[in-house]
Motif scaffolding. Structure first.
Motif, PDB file in Angstrom:
ATOM      1  N   HIS A 109       0.861  -1.196   0.000  1.00  0.00           N
ATOM      2  CA  HIS A 109       0.000   0.000   0.000  1.00  0.00           C
ATOM      3  C   HIS A 109       0.882   1.226   0.000  1.00  0.00           C
ATOM      4  CE1 HIS A 109      -3.427   2.601   1.104  1.00  0.00           C
ATOM      5  NE2 HIS A 109      -2.632   3.177   1.964  1.00  0.00           N
ATOM      6  N   CYS A 110       0.841   2.089  -0.939  1.00  0.00           N
ATOM      7  CA  CYS A 110       0.133   2.032  -2.204  1.00  0.00           C
ATOM      8  C   CYS A 110       1.046   2.691  -3.250  1.00  0.00           C
ATOM      9  CB  CYS A 110      -1.204   2.778  -2.107  1.00  0.00           C
ATOM     10  SG  CYS A 110      -1.025   4.434  -1.380  1.00  0.00           S
ATOM     11  N   LEU A 111       0.809   2.459  -4.520  1.00  0.00           N
ATOM     12  CA  LEU A 111       1.762   2.918  -5.529  1.00  0.00           C
ATOM     13  C   LEU A 111       1.487   4.319  -6.054  1.00  0.00           C
ATOM     14  CD1 LEU A 111       2.063  -0.483  -7.422  1.00  0.00           C
ATOM     15  CD2 LEU A 111       3.748   0.536  -5.870  1.00  0.00           C
ATOM     16  N   LYS A 141       9.287   4.180 -13.354  1.00  0.00           N
ATOM     17  CA  LYS A 141      10.502   3.900 -12.591  1.00  0.00           C
ATOM     18  C   LYS A 141      10.149   3.579 -11.131  1.00  0.00           C
ATOM     19  CE  LYS A 141      15.102   5.695 -13.194  1.00  0.00           C
ATOM     20  NZ  LYS A 141      15.893   6.898 -13.367  1.00  0.00           N
ATOM     21  N   HIS A 142       9.281   4.419 -10.574  1.00  0.00           N
ATOM     22  CA  HIS A 142       8.862   4.228  -9.179  1.00  0.00           C
ATOM     23  C   HIS A 142       8.206   2.854  -9.005  1.00  0.00           C
ATOM     24  CE1 HIS A 142       7.185   5.128  -5.212  1.00  0.00           C
ATOM     25  NE2 HIS A 142       6.030   4.669  -5.659  1.00  0.00           N
ATOM     26  N   VAL A 147       7.830  -2.280  -6.786  1.00  0.00           N
ATOM     27  CA  VAL A 147       7.195  -3.602  -6.964  1.00  0.00           C
ATOM     28  C   VAL A 147       8.277  -4.636  -7.276  1.00  0.00           C
ATOM     29  CG1 VAL A 147       5.531  -4.935  -8.344  1.00  0.00           C
ATOM     30  CG2 VAL A 147       5.008  -2.562  -7.689  1.00  0.00           C
ATOM     31  N   GLY A 148       9.248  -4.228  -8.083  1.00  0.00           N
ATOM     32  CA  GLY A 148      10.326  -5.147  -8.462  1.00  0.00           C
ATOM     33  C   GLY A 148      11.130  -5.619  -7.259  1.00  0.00           C
ATOM     34  N   ARG A 149      11.364  -4.727  -6.315  1.00  0.00           N
ATOM     35  CA  ARG A 149      12.162  -5.096  -5.139  1.00  0.00           C
ATOM     36  C   ARG A 149      11.515  -6.246  -4.358  1.00  0.00           C
ATOM     37  NH1 ARG A 149      16.177  -2.664  -2.069  1.00  0.00           N
ATOM     38  NH2 ARG A 149      16.237  -3.290   0.106  1.00  0.00           N
ATOM     39  N   GLY A 156      -0.370  -8.736  -3.095  1.00  0.00           N
ATOM     40  CA  GLY A 156      -1.097  -7.838  -3.984  1.00  0.00           C
ATOM     41  C   GLY A 156      -0.831  -6.385  -3.633  1.00  0.00           C
ATOM     42  N   TRP A 157      -1.018  -5.527  -4.600  1.00  0.00           N
ATOM     43  CA  TRP A 157      -0.730  -4.094  -4.438  1.00  0.00           C
ATOM     44  C   TRP A 157      -1.980  -3.249  -4.598  1.00  0.00           C
ATOM     45  CZ3 TRP A 157       3.655  -1.682  -2.958  1.00  0.00           C
ATOM     46  CH2 TRP A 157       4.852  -2.439  -2.978  1.00  0.00           C
TER      47      TRP A 157
END
Ligand code: XIL
Length: 375
Positions: A109-111, A141-142, A147-149, A156-157
């Motif tokens: 939580h949250c992008l 990029k963010h 999410v990549g990390r 879930g996001w």
């Protein structure tokens, strides 16, 4: 008297018994998650004090009663990405590790959110809005970095938070001002690219309202129509004693489900204090007045009863719709932790969560556990 009690309580905590809710630490002891079983995930939001391991009483309670966690603040962009070339993953790493060590479903939580958004994100060095191309690049990029990390470690996001106003129009956030509604599908696309196995959610408050409900359904259909992944709609579920109407909340659950997604109650709490009407935008707080803070020493029985009855009614509603509800998350561990103590009025004493300031389950929680635990 109060001080004596607090000292005694801290001493009890130090000795390792932090109230009824967590006295037993063995497996298979009666618990909230045990009572709910596999009907849906039983979640809770953790603050950084807890993820840093300082609030051990809360952590023991979390381990016993919950099987899913989410960060109350530390994954928001202002916290995790305070400057364009600087990320701060320390707290988020701890949260994810705690969840893994305890076999919990960890939620991100949250992008993309207009609030707790670092100032640099949407402007250039002169403070002018960046171009659509630059904002897209920054979002990408963010999202790819965060999410990549945690790829493969987050269930879930909440990809986009609070993009719709109560009247069903798009919120005029910096994202919207620069990219129009396209920022939403783009965010879902970037999140999916970064972790194809993660579930993706749209999350918002005031979801009982008809105009917002219809717009969310439209949004879900639009994303699906473009072949983008969206697994669930998150209904934050910040409630009071006089809102929302349970029928409206139920209608939204059913409408979202019929749009082809699951439903989650993502930030559940219920203020026990007089409702103060603001725009519900978290930047809008109201000046403190004594009459707004009527129960600093504890809730009167009548209010406590009304609160417990209403919480039970909602919990029963969630159970009734457990075919479509996949998670119910409380927005904080104990009343002391709740943001509602400072929103929409600073410095009130509120009682909105499932556990009280002594780490005890509220009566409706206790009853739920007792009625559902294996005999
Ligand atoms: C709140 C936190 O609980 C507070 O600690 C913080 O100061 C402000 O944000 N909707 C959301 C949550 O999606 O992230 C907000 O959390 C509450 C409203």
């Amino acid at each position: 008297m109060k001080l004596k009690y607090t000292v005694l309580l801290s001493a009890i905590c130090l000795w390792g018994t932090c109230g009824y809710g967590i006295q037993l630490s063995a497996q298979n002891v009666p618990s909230l998650k045990g009572a709910v079983g596999d009907r849906f995930l039983t979640g809770v939001a953790l603050n950084v004090n807890q993820t840093a391991g300082h609030d051990t009483c809360a952590l023991r309670l979390v381990k016993r009663h919950f099987n899913s966690i989410v960060a109350e603040n530390c994954m928001k962009s202002a916290e995790i990405h305070p400057e364009e070339n600087r990320y701060d993953f320390a707290d988020a790493d701890k949260l994810v590790r705690f969840g893994e060590e305890n076999g919990m479903a960890v939620i991100g939580h949250c992008l993309v959110w207009h609030s707790q958004l670092p100032r640099w994100f949407c402007v250039d060095e002169k403070g002018k809005k960046v171009s659509p191309e630059i904002l897209k690049e920054r979002m990408k990029k963010h999202i790819h970095t965060v999410v990549g990390r945690y790829k493969g470690r987050i269930k879930g996001w909440d990809v986009v938070n609070e993009a719709i106003e109560g009247d069903g129009s798009w919120r005029k956030s910096p994202y919207y001002e620069i990219l129009g509604e396209e920022f939403i599908p783009l965010a879902f696309q970037y999140a999916h690219e970064a972790d194809p196995d993660a579930e993706l959610y749209y999350n918002d408050y005031g979801m009982d309202g008809q105009a917002k409900r219809n717009k969310v359904v439209e949004l879900v259909r639009m994303l699906k129509g473009r072949g983008l992944r969206i697994d669930a709609v998150g209904m934050q579920g910040h409630m009071g004693l006089d809102y929302p109407q349970i029928e409206d909340f139920e209608a939204s659950i059913l409408n979202f489900a019929s749009a082809g997604v699951k439903v989650m109650v993502t930030e559940w709490d219920m203020s026990a204090l007089p409702t103060i009407h603001t725009g519900a935008n978290i930047s809008e707080t109201v000046a403190y007045k004594k009459s707004f803070n009527p129960y600093p020493e504890g809730l009167p029985d009548s209010v406590s009863q009304a609160w417990n009855n209403r919480m039970k009614e909602f919990f029963d509603l969630f159970l009734k719709h457990s075919d479509v509800i996949t998670r119910v998350t409380a927005w904080g561990v104990t009343d002391d932790d709740s943001w509602k103590n400072n929103f929409p009025v600073l410095g009130r004493v509120d009682y909105p969560l499932l556990f009280d300031r002594h780490y005890e389950p509220k009566p409706f929680v206790k009853e739920l556990i007792e009625n559902n635990s294996e005999k």
